[in-house]
Design a protein around this motif. Sequence first.
Motif, mmCIF file in Angstrom:
data_model
loop_
_atom_site.group_PDB
_atom_site.id
_atom_site.type_symbol
_atom_site.label_atom_id
_atom_site.label_comp_id
_atom_site.label_asym_id
_atom_site.label_seq_id
_atom_site.Cartn_x
_atom_site.Cartn_y
_atom_site.Cartn_z
ATOM 1 N N PHE A 56 28.582 62.085 29.083
ATOM 2 C CA PHE A 56 28.750 62.607 30.411
ATOM 3 C C PHE A 56 27.876 63.929 30.469
ATOM 4 O O PHE A 56 27.518 64.728 29.658
ATOM 5 N N CYS A 57 26.715 63.872 31.531
ATOM 6 C CA CYS A 57 26.066 64.817 31.933
ATOM 7 C C CYS A 57 26.759 66.106 32.099
ATOM 8 O O CYS A 57 27.598 66.107 32.957
ATOM 9 N N PRO A 58 26.637 67.249 31.618
ATOM 10 C CA PRO A 58 27.222 68.413 31.861
ATOM 11 C C PRO A 58 27.148 69.098 33.226
ATOM 12 O O PRO A 58 28.063 70.024 33.471
ATOM 13 N N ILE A 59 26.120 68.727 33.692
ATOM 14 C CA ILE A 59 25.886 69.333 35.281
ATOM 15 C C ILE A 59 26.563 68.325 36.421
ATOM 16 O O ILE A 59 27.319 68.802 37.126
ATOM 17 N N CYS A 60 26.180 67.104 36.170
ATOM 18 C CA CYS A 60 26.602 66.208 37.268
ATOM 19 C C CYS A 60 27.729 65.041 36.926
ATOM 20 O O CYS A 60 28.324 64.530 37.715
ATOM 21 N N PHE A 61 27.903 64.973 35.642
ATOM 22 C CA PHE A 61 29.030 64.079 35.177
ATOM 23 C C PHE A 61 28.742 62.652 35.113
ATOM 24 O O PHE A 61 29.642 61.824 35.221
ATOM 25 N N ASN A 62 27.163 62.331 35.387
ATOM 26 C CA ASN A 62 26.778 61.080 35.305
ATOM 27 C C ASN A 62 26.594 60.682 33.833
ATOM 28 O O ASN A 62 26.825 61.753 33.185
ATOM 29 N N TYR A 63 26.299 59.478 33.453
ATOM 30 C CA TYR A 63 26.099 59.205 32.106
ATOM 31 C C TYR A 63 24.755 59.591 31.592
ATOM 32 O O TYR A 63 23.838 59.684 32.488
ATOM 33 N N ALA A 64 24.630 60.264 30.484
ATOM 34 C CA ALA A 64 23.380 60.603 29.954
ATOM 35 C C ALA A 64 23.200 60.302 28.596
ATOM 36 O O ALA A 64 23.998 60.198 27.995
ATOM 37 N N THR A 65 21.971 60.099 28.053
ATOM 38 C CA THR A 65 21.752 59.891 26.424
ATOM 39 C C THR A 65 21.160 61.339 26.037
ATOM 40 O O THR A 65 21.181 61.655 24.943
ATOM 41 N N CYS A 69 21.345 64.543 32.037
ATOM 42 C CA CYS A 69 20.958 62.859 32.755
ATOM 43 C C CYS A 69 19.623 63.193 33.368
ATOM 44 O O CYS A 69 19.066 64.183 33.568
ATOM 45 N N ASP A 70 18.904 61.976 33.389
ATOM 46 C CA ASP A 70 17.533 61.789 33.820
ATOM 47 C C ASP A 70 17.410 62.424 35.276
ATOM 48 O O ASP A 70 16.504 62.887 35.641
ATOM 49 N N ILE A 71 18.548 62.173 35.908
ATOM 50 C CA ILE A 71 18.251 62.816 37.550
ATOM 51 C C ILE A 71 18.395 64.300 37.541
ATOM 52 O O ILE A 71 17.474 64.797 38.185
ATOM 53 N N CYS A 72 19.210 65.000 36.797
ATOM 54 C CA CYS A 72 19.346 66.506 36.931
ATOM 55 C C CYS A 72 18.142 66.979 36.230
ATOM 56 O O CYS A 72 17.800 68.037 36.703
ATOM 57 N N SER A 73 17.479 66.278 35.109
ATOM 58 C CA SER A 73 16.416 66.938 34.450
ATOM 59 C C SER A 73 15.101 66.650 35.213
ATOM 60 O O SER A 73 14.017 67.299 34.735
ATOM 61 N N SER A 74 15.164 65.817 36.298
ATOM 62 C CA SER A 74 13.883 65.428 36.935
ATOM 63 C C SER A 74 13.276 66.345 37.862
ATOM 64 O O SER A 74 13.895 67.156 38.395
ATOM 65 N N SER A 75 11.879 66.566 37.691
ATOM 66 C CA SER A 75 11.343 67.595 38.745
ATOM 67 C C SER A 75 10.971 66.923 40.177
ATOM 68 O O SER A 75 10.503 67.712 40.871
ATOM 69 N N HIS A 76 11.286 65.603 40.141
ATOM 70 C CA HIS A 76 10.848 64.838 41.332
ATOM 71 C C HIS A 76 12.004 64.618 42.419
ATOM 72 O O HIS A 76 11.952 63.932 43.400
ATOM 73 N N ARG A 77 13.362 65.319 42.142
ATOM 74 C CA ARG A 77 14.321 65.195 42.786
ATOM 75 C C ARG A 77 14.475 66.272 43.938
ATOM 76 O O ARG A 77 14.142 67.447 43.537
ATOM 77 N N TYR A 100 17.566 57.515 48.717
ATOM 78 C CA TYR A 100 18.247 58.737 48.558
ATOM 79 C C TYR A 100 17.378 59.445 47.274
ATOM 80 O O TYR A 100 17.179 58.772 46.052
ATOM 81 N N ASN A 101 16.836 60.740 47.365
ATOM 82 C CA ASN A 101 16.155 61.304 46.262
ATOM 83 C C ASN A 101 16.602 62.698 45.840
ATOM 84 O O ASN A 101 16.238 63.362 45.323
ATOM 85 N N GLY A 102 18.006 62.778 46.180
ATOM 86 C CA GLY A 102 18.350 64.446 45.675
ATOM 87 C C GLY A 102 19.518 64.191 44.538
ATOM 88 O O GLY A 102 19.270 63.328 43.678
ATOM 89 N N LEU A 103 20.303 64.954 44.234
ATOM 90 C CA LEU A 103 20.846 65.084 43.064
ATOM 91 C C LEU A 103 22.425 64.269 43.372
ATOM 92 O O LEU A 103 22.672 63.930 44.368
#
Length: 196
Positions: A56-65, A69-77, A100-103
Motif C-alpha cells: 500500500f502507498c503510505p500516502i494514499c493507500f492505493n497499491y504501489a510497487t 504509488c505512480d499517482i502520488c509520485s507523478s508531477s503531472h497530477r 480526473y487528474n487529481g490525487l
Amino acid sequence: MNDRKALVRLLDELGRLPGIGPKSAQRIAYYLLECDTDQAQRLVDAIVQVKEQVHFCPICFNYATADECDICSSSHRDRTQICVVSEPRDVSAIEKTGAYNGLYHVLGGVISPMDRIGPDQLHIRELLTRLSDSDVREVIMALSPNVEGEATAVYLMRMLEPLGVKTTRLASGLPVGGDLEYADEVTLRRAIEARH
Ligand SMILES: [Zn+2]
C-alpha cells in the motif's frame, strides 16, 4: 491417493477465490493439470511477484510497487484535488474514465456497523493529516451509492467542514446500491464531471 489429495487441495484453494464457484474451480484445475509446466509456473511466479512487490502507498493507500504509488509520485497530477474512494479497484475504475487528474485517498472500506467497521478502521485520520498540510482545495467523495457509502460520505463531510476544504460528491446517475467498480465508464465519467 496422494494424487487425489493434491487435486482436492487445488480445487479447495481455487474455490476460495471471489467469483469462482465449484464448477469454475474444477474447470481451472483441470486446465492447469493439462497445460504445460512452464505456463503453470508463470502463473505461480506472477502470484508470488504481486505478493512480494505490491504494497500500500503510505500516502494514499492505493497499491504501489515503488515507495509511493505512480499517482502520488507523478508531477503531472493536479495536487489541489483529492478523490476519496473505498478500495484500490475504485481508483482503476476512475482512472479508466480519463475524466480526473487529481490525487486519491483510499479509505480501505466504508463505515459499516454491521461488519464492525467504524471510522477508526479506515484511513480517515491519515486523510485529515494529509489535508492539514497540503494545497488541496477540493475533496471529491467517490463512494458507492449504497447505505454504507452514503454514511461514510456524510461522516467525512462533517469531519472536513472545519478544515475549510470544498467537498463535492459524484453526480447521481450511478446505479443506486451498486458498486463504483461496476459502473460503466461513460456513466462514471459523467458523474465525475457533473459532481456537485
Ligand atoms: Zn499514493
